[in-house]
Design an enzyme around this catalytic site. Structure first.
Site, PDB file in Angstrom:
ATOM      1  CD  GLU A   1     -39.900   8.544  57.751  1.00 47.57           C
ATOM      2  OE1 GLU A   1     -40.168   8.860  56.266  1.00 47.57           O
ATOM      3  OE2 GLU A   1     -40.677   9.488  58.972  1.00 47.57           O
TER       4      GLU A   1
HETATM    5  C1  BMA Z   1     -38.558  11.774  58.335  1.00 46.80           C
HETATM    6  C2  BMA Z   1     -37.240  11.999  58.171  1.00 46.80           C
HETATM    7  C3  BMA Z   1     -36.422  12.562  57.106  1.00 46.80           C
HETATM    8  C4  BMA Z   1     -37.308  14.018  56.822  1.00 46.80           C
HETATM    9  C5  BMA Z   1     -37.887  14.643  58.382  1.00 46.80           C
HETATM   10  C6  BMA Z   1     -38.283  15.290  57.943  1.00 46.80           C
HETATM   11  O1  BMA Z   1     -39.441  11.210  57.427  1.00 46.80           O
HETATM   12  O2  BMA Z   1     -36.908  10.821  58.208  1.00 46.80           O
HETATM   13  O3  BMA Z   1     -36.544  11.669  55.897  1.00 46.80           O
HETATM   14  O4  BMA Z   1     -36.635  14.966  57.467  1.00 46.80           O
HETATM   15  O5  BMA Z   1     -39.182  13.452  58.538  1.00 46.80           O
HETATM   16  O6  BMA Z   1     -39.216  15.527  56.979  1.00 46.80           O
END
Ligand code: BMA
Length: 837
Positions: free
Chosen positions: A445
């Protein structure tokens, strides 16, 4: 090469920081590999970190410096001998000293460290030295990260601590499912290595299969020469030998050279396949390094060094060739496109050194049990261990490994650049032999954060990691392991510069769906048809037994203090409530809340997966966030930290099953989609019935199903089947073989379920209990929450629909001796019907 592990006699002391009275100055026995928290716990000096609100009480450890020390009695180096002290992993910012000599200062838990210790060990031939003190002093990684932040300039990151400034597992510093317990310690093996002439510094077997089926194993080796100024030794010609299944290849490493490639060809090896496609034959690979010619000081059959690996023959690529609608992201194994059914993987215990191979095997077996064929090792954790990869190799679970960057902008300046380069090189080489490793991915991300989360404004001219994703990592993968696919990040749009195209575009590459859960209802999963959904998920609490073992609030409630400390998501409880409200009756008690939120988690994720799978081959993957937990917590996990399967796991097993029936909208009409993810055509009689909850058949149809292998077929449903007379009390059921799809005509909160629909009897059977449940009227999502009766009790199936008149026998496995009726009590035998309206 002589290896001697150095895991004994270690002692731990807190040497600086705001340390509580009872810990200050105390020396305690230390486990190596291990971590400071676990040693203090074993010594009875800190409370159980995961229990109740103890996490908050242990925050002092964030700023503590720790010293690990042992004594080392070792002979000085003999003439011509090298002696190295090797740490496979130090967590994280450490100074290493032997006998008062400073060996080095390090700051990266994701790589190993090697020190030449001839000098501290003393003169060869001198008097044997007294045991030396070996000491590793860890500075607070947080203090170090904050210093780097001041020096390099702050960069955006998720959560409170600047984890992006130090090469320590990001979730060490807390995450939206993880505790903020900042570990320190010697977290991987440490040993003394004595060697002569040369050693294998790196071994990279690159395994491919030629068009004609010949297996090719290119063993790339890098050697380190002793470099002792002994001209004869340094000029030695070396021989590298690689052997697979009786086939052997050798390569000569000329005097002065340090690299070689020995290529073994294996005619017609058996191919390695992902689970659901075939078997996982593994072949032993032996690699030896010998001095060429006669050596007088060593028997001929003693190699200088050797290595063993287990390999598998297969090819894996990712097809990103643009098509009419965009850019696919399809894993292709041995030439066959594969729908990736899987989940995201986080460290399986926040205290990494407690994770055993057996535990990993059980977790991967749970993934397989839910018909998964892929796990994504997420970038906020670790480069997974040999044990993890070997378990996946054996079982046919493809692994997508992130480079370890998550939810933050990362400086490209020193000291970070060199650390990233070193860890990337080491881990790409270390994992190269594993047949399960399918993809290297730049991070989690970060491209998305840069594009969408206001980072650009905050960053100004500062670096943010772009060159890691687009230059450093792809160059290292291309150089060291060109057999592996590489992606810049997840989510990302292939073949475009990060600033050019939205990384989360549904038409291109991978996508994360987080609007559902964070902001909108799960029915909006259908708003997008991504090419590959690499993250989506929904929270639910852990199983009752896990919850109540770790949280002792009186009364226990979603808002009670310890419960809240174990709910890390921003407005997590609000999102649970809002996510459930449109669907299920409002829970009136905490028991109902617990069951309803677990059920809604399962429903939400299943809804998404049915949608994604129905679009194969356009959509080529669904990786749920997340399979596992690292401590007891309300989270997106399907299996909780005590290894118990949440209702979601059972839902995953149904919706990831090789054959799936699902009712989906197509061109404004309800359509039955039959998904056949097997190698044989699915030919069966498909029966369709619209019935009342009481069992009266209102309309029916029978079709013959003939779905080709690995494909999806659609059947438009007639109005007579899909237009109910009484939307509150009817269900459409489609059945073919052991697959069944249900279609309801309203939300559960509005439907006229009979709360007294179920009658059950339980009897003791060898190994547990048999619970027979009969439905007088339609009951949805029948479940036996067996862990409420005995902590070890596990039921074989859950979330089962029972039509009027149907009976189902459940098997509960347990060692407990209990009153069988406990399994049919109102808080244990559950269904949607049991939620009071
Ligand atoms: C995304 C994942 C994690 C996080 C999850 C739940 O951003 O990559 O970083 O724990 O969502 O929010």
């Amino acid at each position: 090469m002589i290896h001697r592990t150095l895991h004994d006699g270690w002692r731990l002391t807190a040497v600086a920081g705001p340390v509580p009275e009872e810990v200050r100055g105390r020396e305690v026995p230390a486990q190596v590999p291990g971590s400071a928290h676990l040693d203090l716990l074993a010594a009875g000096l800190i409370p159980e970190p995961y229990l109740d609100r103890n996490e908050a009480e242990l925050a002092w450890a964030h700023r503590t410096d720790w010293r690990y020390a042992t004594t080392l009695a070792a002979e000085p180096a003999a003439p011509g001998e090298r002696v190295d002290l090797v740490f496979d992993g130090l967590d994280t910012v450490a100074t290493v000293e032997l006998g008062g000599h400073l060996l080095g200062e390090v700051a990266n838990m994701h790589r190993g460290h090697r020190f030449d210790v001839r000098e501290p060990l003393g003169e060869a031939g001198g008097t044997p030295n007294a045991p030396l003190e070996l000491a590793v002093t860890f500075r607070s990684a947080l203090a170090y990260a904050e210093e780097r932040e001041r020096e390099l300039g702050a960069r955006p990151h998720a959560y409170i601590h600047p984890f992006n400034m130090v090469r320590k597992m990001a979730c060490s510093f807390g995450w939206d499912w993880g505790p903020d317990l900042q570990t320190a310690g010697i977290w991987k093996p440490v040993r003394l290595e004595r060697w002569r002439t040369a050693r294998l510094a790196e071994v990279r077997p690159l395994v491919t299969v030629a068009e004609d089926g010949t297996g090719r194993v290119e063993v790339h080796a890098v050697v380190e020469r002793a470099g002792l100024g002994d001209a004869a030794e340094d000029a030695a010609e070396l021989t590298l030998t690689a052997t697979v299944d009786g086939h052997r290849a050798t390569a000569t490493i000329p005097a002065g050279a340090t690299t070689a490639v020995a290529t073994v060809e294996v005619p017609a090896p058996r191919l390695w396949w992902p689970a659901g496609y075939g078997e996982q034959p593994l072949y032993g690979l032996e690699i030896t390094l010998e001095a060429a010619g006669t050596r007088l000081d060593a028997p001929l059959d003693t190699p200088l060094d050797m290595a063993v690996r287990r390999i598998g023959f297969r090819t894996i690529t990712v097809d990103t060739t643009p098509d009419d609608t965009g850019t696919p992201f399809t894993f292709v194994v041995n030439g066959r496109p594969v729908f990736a059914k899987g989940a995201n993987w986080i460290p399986d215990d926040h205290f990494l050194t407690r994770i055993t191979r057996e535990r990993l095997a059980r977790r991967v077996d749970q993934a397989l049990g839910a018909h998964m064929n892929m796990l994504r090792v997420w970038g906020g954790g670790i480069y997974e261990t040999e044990d993890f990869y070997e378990v996946c190799d054996e079982r046919g679970v493809l692994v997508w490994q992130d480079f370890l960057l998550a939810c933050a902008a990362y400086p490209e300046e020193e000291p970070l650049w060199s650390e990233f380069e070193a860890e990337a090189r080491e881990n790409v080489a270390r994992l190269a032999s594993h047949p399960s490793l399918a993809l290297w991915n730049g991070g989690n991300e970060n491209l998305w954060g840069y594009m969408d989360w206001g980072w650009r404004e905050e960053l100004g001219e500062s670096t943010w990691g772009r060159r890691y994703y687009t230059e450093l990592f792809p160059a290292i993968v291309a150089e060291l392991d060109p057999t592996r696919a590489y992606a810049d990040g997840s989510p990302y749009t292939p073949r475009h510069a990060p600033e050019e195209k939205h990384p989360n575009d549904a038409h291109h590459g991978t996508r994360h769906e987080w609007e559902v859960w964070n902001r909108i209802d799960y029915t909006h999963y259908r708003d997008h048809t991504p090419r590959f959904c690499s993250e989506f998920g929904f929270q639910g609490p852990p199983t009752w037994a896990t919850l109540t073992a770790w949280i002792h609030d009186e009364p226990l409630a979603p808002t009670s203090p310890a419960f809240l400390l174990h709910q890390k998501a921003e407005d997590g409880n609000g999102k649970l409530e809002r996510g459930m409200a449109p669907h299920l009756p409002d829970p009136r008690t905490f028991d109902d809340w617990h069951w309803a939120t677990q059920l809604n988690q399962a429903r939400a994720v299943a809804y998404g997966i049915e949608h994604f799978r129905s679009h194969w081959p356009y959509t080529a993957g669904a990786l749920v966030w997340q399979i596992n937990d690292c401590w007891p917590v309300t989270s997106w996990a399907a299996v909780d930290s005590e290894e118990r399967r949440k209702p979601l796991w059972y839902a995953l097993r149904r919706v990831f099953a090789p054959r799936l029936l699902t009712v989906q909208p197509r061109d404004g009409r309800s359509t039955l989609l039959a998904v056949n993810d097997t190698d044989t055509p699915w030919r069966a009689e498909l029966t369709l019935r619209r019935t009342t909850f009481g069992g009266e058949v209102l309309d029916g149809d029978t079709l013959s199903l003939d779905v080709p292998a690995r494909s999806v077929a659609g059947f438009e449903l007639s109005d007579a089947l899909t237009k109910p007379a009484d939307a509150r009390g009817e269900v459409l059921v489609a059945t073919a073989d052991d697959a069944r799809a249900l279609h309801l005509f309203g939300e559960d909160r509005d439907l006229a379920y009979d709360p007294g629909a179920l009658r059950a009897t339980a009897t003791a059977v060898p190994g547990g209990y048999r619970v027979e449940v009969r439905a007088a009227s339609f009951a949805r999502d029948v479940a036996i929450l067996a862990d409420r009766v005995a902590p070890d009790a596990e039921v074989d199936e859950m979330l089962v629909p029972l039509l009027a008149g149907e009976t189902r026998a459940f098997t509960v496995r347990t060692g407990a001796d209990v009153d069988p009726d406990a399994f049919t009590g109102p808080l244990v035998l559950r269904s949607v019907n049991s939620l009071r309206r």
